[in-house]
Design a protein around this motif. Structure first.
Motif, PDB file in Angstrom:
ATOM      1  N   THR A   1     -22.309  -8.216  22.002  1.00  0.00           N
ATOM      2  CA  THR A   1     -23.085  -7.595  20.939  1.00  0.00           C
ATOM      3  C   THR A   1     -22.573  -6.205  20.584  1.00  0.00           C
ATOM      4  O   THR A   1     -22.074  -5.481  21.438  1.00  0.00           O
TER       5      THR A   1
ATOM      6  N   ALA B   1     -24.840  -4.541  18.563  1.00  0.00           N
ATOM      7  CA  ALA B   1     -26.142  -3.970  18.206  1.00  0.00           C
ATOM      8  C   ALA B   1     -26.689  -3.068  19.308  1.00  0.00           C
ATOM      9  O   ALA B   1     -27.321  -2.054  19.034  1.00  0.00           O
TER      10      ALA B   1
ATOM     11  N   LEU C   1     -30.543   1.161  20.963  1.00  0.00           N
ATOM     12  CA  LEU C   1     -30.544   0.149  19.921  1.00  0.00           C
ATOM     13  C   LEU C   1     -31.084   0.835  18.686  1.00  0.00           C
ATOM     14  O   LEU C   1     -32.216   1.331  18.699  1.00  0.00           O
ATOM     15  N   GLY C   2     -30.260   0.892  17.649  1.00  0.00           N
ATOM     16  CA  GLY C   2     -30.687   1.604  16.453  1.00  0.00           C
ATOM     17  C   GLY C   2     -30.968   3.050  16.803  1.00  0.00           C
ATOM     18  O   GLY C   2     -30.159   3.716  17.408  1.00  0.00           O
TER      19      GLY C   2
ATOM     20  N   PRO D   1     -38.305   2.401  18.825  1.00  0.00           N
ATOM     21  CA  PRO D   1     -37.196   2.651  17.905  1.00  0.00           C
ATOM     22  C   PRO D   1     -37.585   3.680  16.850  1.00  0.00           C
ATOM     23  O   PRO D   1     -38.751   4.048  16.722  1.00  0.00           O
TER      24      PRO D   1
ATOM     25  N   SER E   1     -38.567   3.788  13.923  1.00  0.00           N
ATOM     26  CA  SER E   1     -39.135   2.979  12.843  1.00  0.00           C
ATOM     27  C   SER E   1     -40.652   3.004  12.975  1.00  0.00           C
ATOM     28  O   SER E   1     -41.206   3.806  13.712  1.00  0.00           O
TER      29      SER E   1
ATOM     30  N   LEU F   1     -33.959  -9.159  20.241  1.00  0.00           N
ATOM     31  CA  LEU F   1     -33.501  -7.928  19.568  1.00  0.00           C
ATOM     32  C   LEU F   1     -32.032  -8.032  19.202  1.00  0.00           C
ATOM     33  O   LEU F   1     -31.638  -7.657  18.091  1.00  0.00           O
TER      34      LEU F   1
ATOM     35  N   ASP G   1     -30.242 -10.766  18.733  1.00  0.00           N
ATOM     36  CA  ASP G   1     -30.072 -11.768  17.667  1.00  0.00           C
ATOM     37  C   ASP G   1     -30.506 -11.203  16.307  1.00  0.00           C
ATOM     38  O   ASP G   1     -29.820 -11.435  15.300  1.00  0.00           O
ATOM     39  N   GLU G   2     -31.599 -10.491  16.280  1.00  0.00           N
ATOM     40  CA  GLU G   2     -32.122  -9.959  15.012  1.00  0.00           C
ATOM     41  C   GLU G   2     -31.249  -8.843  14.430  1.00  0.00           C
ATOM     42  O   GLU G   2     -31.197  -8.661  13.227  1.00  0.00           O
ATOM     43  N   ARG G   3     -30.562  -8.118  15.291  1.00  0.00           N
ATOM     44  CA  ARG G   3     -29.850  -6.922  14.825  1.00  0.00           C
ATOM     45  C   ARG G   3     -28.342  -7.049  14.906  1.00  0.00           C
ATOM     46  O   ARG G   3     -27.641  -6.076  14.675  1.00  0.00           O
ATOM     47  N   SER G   4     -27.858  -8.246  15.205  1.00  0.00           N
ATOM     48  CA  SER G   4     -26.399  -8.455  15.251  1.00  0.00           C
ATOM     49  C   SER G   4     -25.893  -8.995  13.935  1.00  0.00           C
ATOM     50  O   SER G   4     -26.609  -9.594  13.172  1.00  0.00           O
TER      51      SER G   4
END
Length: 152
Positions: free
Chosen positions: A12, A14, A55-56, A102, A104, A147, A149-152
């Motif tokens: 990854t 991400a 992450l992010g 995060p 966000s 996480l 999978d969603e951000r890659s």
């Protein structure tokens, strides 16, 4: 046991972590003693083998060395202590143990009110804008995989 997750972590982009910064068992034991319960097995695996990640715009909370715990905002206990100091937080979220905040409008936490047969806590997603809480994953390993999978 966590081979699929380990493979995803190898490939990854991400998730960023720094090899060689895993937590020592004694640090985890001290954290568990203060918390009053054992941390989930997949999270303990993560702490020992990886220990930290970004992450992010946020850190997946880790267990820092005791001498750094008082001022490291990526430490699970540091954040838990801050949260416990807020009376409203204790009243509203007595079983919340923050895991990932995060940059966000959401945050992720362990729901320590329930465990599965393997000792895992579910991970909940708190939508701060809408004041909604939903189950995000059944285990920490599933949480990390989702996480990635969603951000890659």
């Amino acid at each position: 046991m966590y081979e699929r997750l380990a493979e995803k972590l190898k490939t990854t982009s991400a998730l960023k972590w720094f090899p060689g910064h895993g937590a020592e068992e004694s640090w985890i034991g001290e954290a568990e003693e203060e918390l009053g319960f054992c941390l989930p097995p997949s999270y303990r695996w993560w702490l020992v083998h990886y220990g930290n990640a970004r992450l992010g715009g946020g850190n997946i909370l880790a267990i820092a060395a005791p001498e750094h715990r008082e001022y490291y905002d990526g430490d699970l206990l540091y954040i838990h202590r801050l949260n416990k100091a807020e009376e409203w937080w204790v009243d509203r979220f007595p079983h919340r143990l923050d895991l990932f905040v995060p940059d966000s409008d959401e945050l992720y936490f362990f729901d320590t009110s329930t465990r599965d047969k393997q000792g895992e806590f579910p991970i909940m997603c708190y939508d701060l804008m809408n004041d909604l809480i939903d189950k995000y994953a059944s285990t920490f390993a599933e949480f990390l995989e989702r996480l990635i999978d969603e951000r890659s």
